[in-house]
Design a protein around this motif. Sequence first.
Motif, PDB file in Angstrom:
ATOM      1  N   GLY A  13      -9.801   8.324   3.910  1.00 25.39           N
ATOM      2  CA  GLY A  13     -10.010   7.938   5.302  1.00 25.39           C
ATOM      3  C   GLY A  13      -9.508   9.116   6.114  1.00 25.39           C
ATOM      4  O   GLY A  13     -10.215  10.088   6.377  1.00 25.39           O
ATOM      5  N   GLY A  52      -6.954  10.618   4.765  1.00 28.43           N
ATOM      6  CA  GLY A  52      -6.747  11.433   3.564  1.00 28.43           C
ATOM      7  C   GLY A  52      -5.340  11.448   2.997  1.00 28.43           C
ATOM      8  O   GLY A  52      -5.034  12.292   2.158  1.00 28.43           O
ATOM      9  N   GLN A  90      -2.488  -2.124   9.081  1.00 27.33           N
ATOM     10  CA  GLN A  90      -1.742  -1.744   7.882  1.00 27.33           C
ATOM     11  C   GLN A  90      -0.629  -0.745   8.206  1.00 27.33           C
ATOM     12  O   GLN A  90       0.496  -0.890   7.761  1.00 27.33           O
ATOM     13  N   ALA A 128       0.839  -1.203   0.000  1.00 29.69           N
ATOM     14  CA  ALA A 128       0.000   0.000   0.000  1.00 29.69           C
ATOM     15  C   ALA A 128       0.871   1.249   0.000  1.00 29.69           C
ATOM     16  O   ALA A 128       2.101   1.166   0.041  1.00 29.69           O
TER      17      ALA A 128
HETATM   18  C1  LIG Z   1      -4.894   3.107   5.504  1.00 29.51           C
HETATM   19  C2  LIG Z   1      -5.372   2.965   4.116  1.00 29.51           C
HETATM   20  C3  LIG Z   1      -6.220   3.926   3.504  1.00 29.51           C
HETATM   21  C4  LIG Z   1      -6.781   5.099   4.252  1.00 29.51           C
HETATM   22  O1  LIG Z   1      -5.854   6.049   4.666  1.00 29.51           O
HETATM   23  P1  LIG Z   1      -5.671   7.455   3.955  1.00 29.51           P
HETATM   24  O2  LIG Z   1      -4.820   8.209   4.890  1.00 29.51           O
HETATM   25  O3  LIG Z   1      -7.030   8.068   3.774  1.00 29.51           O
HETATM   26  O4  LIG Z   1      -5.027   7.198   2.650  1.00 29.51           O
HETATM   27  C5  LIG Z   1      -6.577   3.761   2.179  1.00 29.51           C
HETATM   28  N1  LIG Z   1      -6.149   2.701   1.465  1.00 29.51           N
HETATM   29  C6  LIG Z   1      -5.340   1.754   2.008  1.00 29.51           C
HETATM   30  C7  LIG Z   1      -4.917   0.593   1.167  1.00 29.51           C
HETATM   31  C8  LIG Z   1      -4.923   1.849   3.343  1.00 29.51           C
HETATM   32  O5  LIG Z   1      -4.136   0.895   3.879  1.00 29.51           O
END
Ligand SMILES: *Cc1c(COP(=O)(O)O)cnc(C)c1O
Length: 405
Positions: free
Chosen positions: A241, A243, A123, A94
């Motif tokens: 999420g 962001g 994650q 990710a």
């Molecule tokens: C943690 C996560 C997100 C959400 O986090 P953001 O800070 O909004 O990017 C989105 N996608 C994946 C695959 C994640 O692990």
Amino acid sequence: MTTDIRSLEMPNAEGYFGDYGGSFVPPELQTILDEITVAYNEIKEDPEFINELTMLMKDFVGRPSSLFHCKNLSAKIGGAQIYLKREDLNHTGAHKINHCLGEALLAKKMGKKKLIAETGAGQHGVALATAAVLVGLECDIYMGVIDIEKEKPNVTRMRILGANVIPVTRGTQTLKDAVDAAFEAYLEDPVTQLYAIGSVVGPHPFPMMVRDFQKIIGIEARAQFQEKNGKLPDHLVACVGGGSNAMGLFTAFLEDKAVKIHGVEPSGVGLEDGKHAATLTLGQPGTLHGFKSYLLQDDAGEPLPVYSVASGLDYPGVGPQHSLLKDIKRVNYVTAGDEETIDALFELSRTEGIIPAIESAHAVAYAMVLAKDLPKEETILVNLSGRGDKDIDFVVENYGKKFGV
Ligand SMILES: *Cc1c(COP(=O)(O)O)cnc(C)c1O
């Protein structure tokens, strides 16, 4: 409110993006945050730091991640052309490794001994534990016991990587309690530890710093797209999420007025009955975890319980820069629900051979809706923030029947 284009990218010295951001913490923590800001501002101009991070991005993470034209999916929908920025191909699966490596290197340069953080689905914990090993730091990850039970493979990964996974037994035993526990541990020893925040949230300088480490996504994608197509994409789409993956993609395009930008929040089982995490869509400005932004909150300003099928998106706040981008209408914030997201996950898997993370599938779901009504010559660039390996058991258990799995 300011609409100066430079303020879209840079917060002021106090960490404000327009009316949002700042730092709402106890004085003893403010001293430490000020030190981090000074160290970061020095280090980000230091050629040695830039070289080291650039090398690791290339040789360890595998950057640049590829840009992929989804010809099968686009043809099936019959509208605009969908492209993916493949953050799912990064080491650890990710975009989170981008800012974890940056934060780990900063901690090392500041002479810290240990990285600490909270994690929900695990994650951020796995990415940080990985970065800690590489850079040579200890790593403590605070995690609610309910999440530990739910996310066993990620807990095992962190333990194999040598991180201490510290179970949090207070409150609801999930993410918010893990944040509280990690903050307390940090306050006990902010000198030898660094709290590595997992998104573009928290007090200044974290929203700026995490955004800066993530902006490589958009810088690469902009050049890759132009090389392939001789022009910029018409639309950008990313899930939101906290962001960070969205800011990572959007930042390089904020001044390209012709590029329309869409941030996708989770509407869960529906916006009506409260089981969602659509912070920018339904929230109001407030303060949480040391910063001001849109929040889902009750009348007393307490954060509301939130829900999404994607555990990486269920946070009642959002990065402060997104709040500014909403108010000045530079970004169009929309939603995708659980059901259409899971449909999109299977659709991408079965047209392109790519299983996305459930978080990223929210962006794919919205892109599919958007593509349908646009002409074939138009283009949509989606940030595929992560791969779906972590989600396969959950998806099959809960939705497998519908798709014959
Ligand atoms: C943690 C996560 C997100 C959400 O986090 P953001 O800070 O909004 O990017 C989105 N996608 C994946 C695959 C994640 O692990």
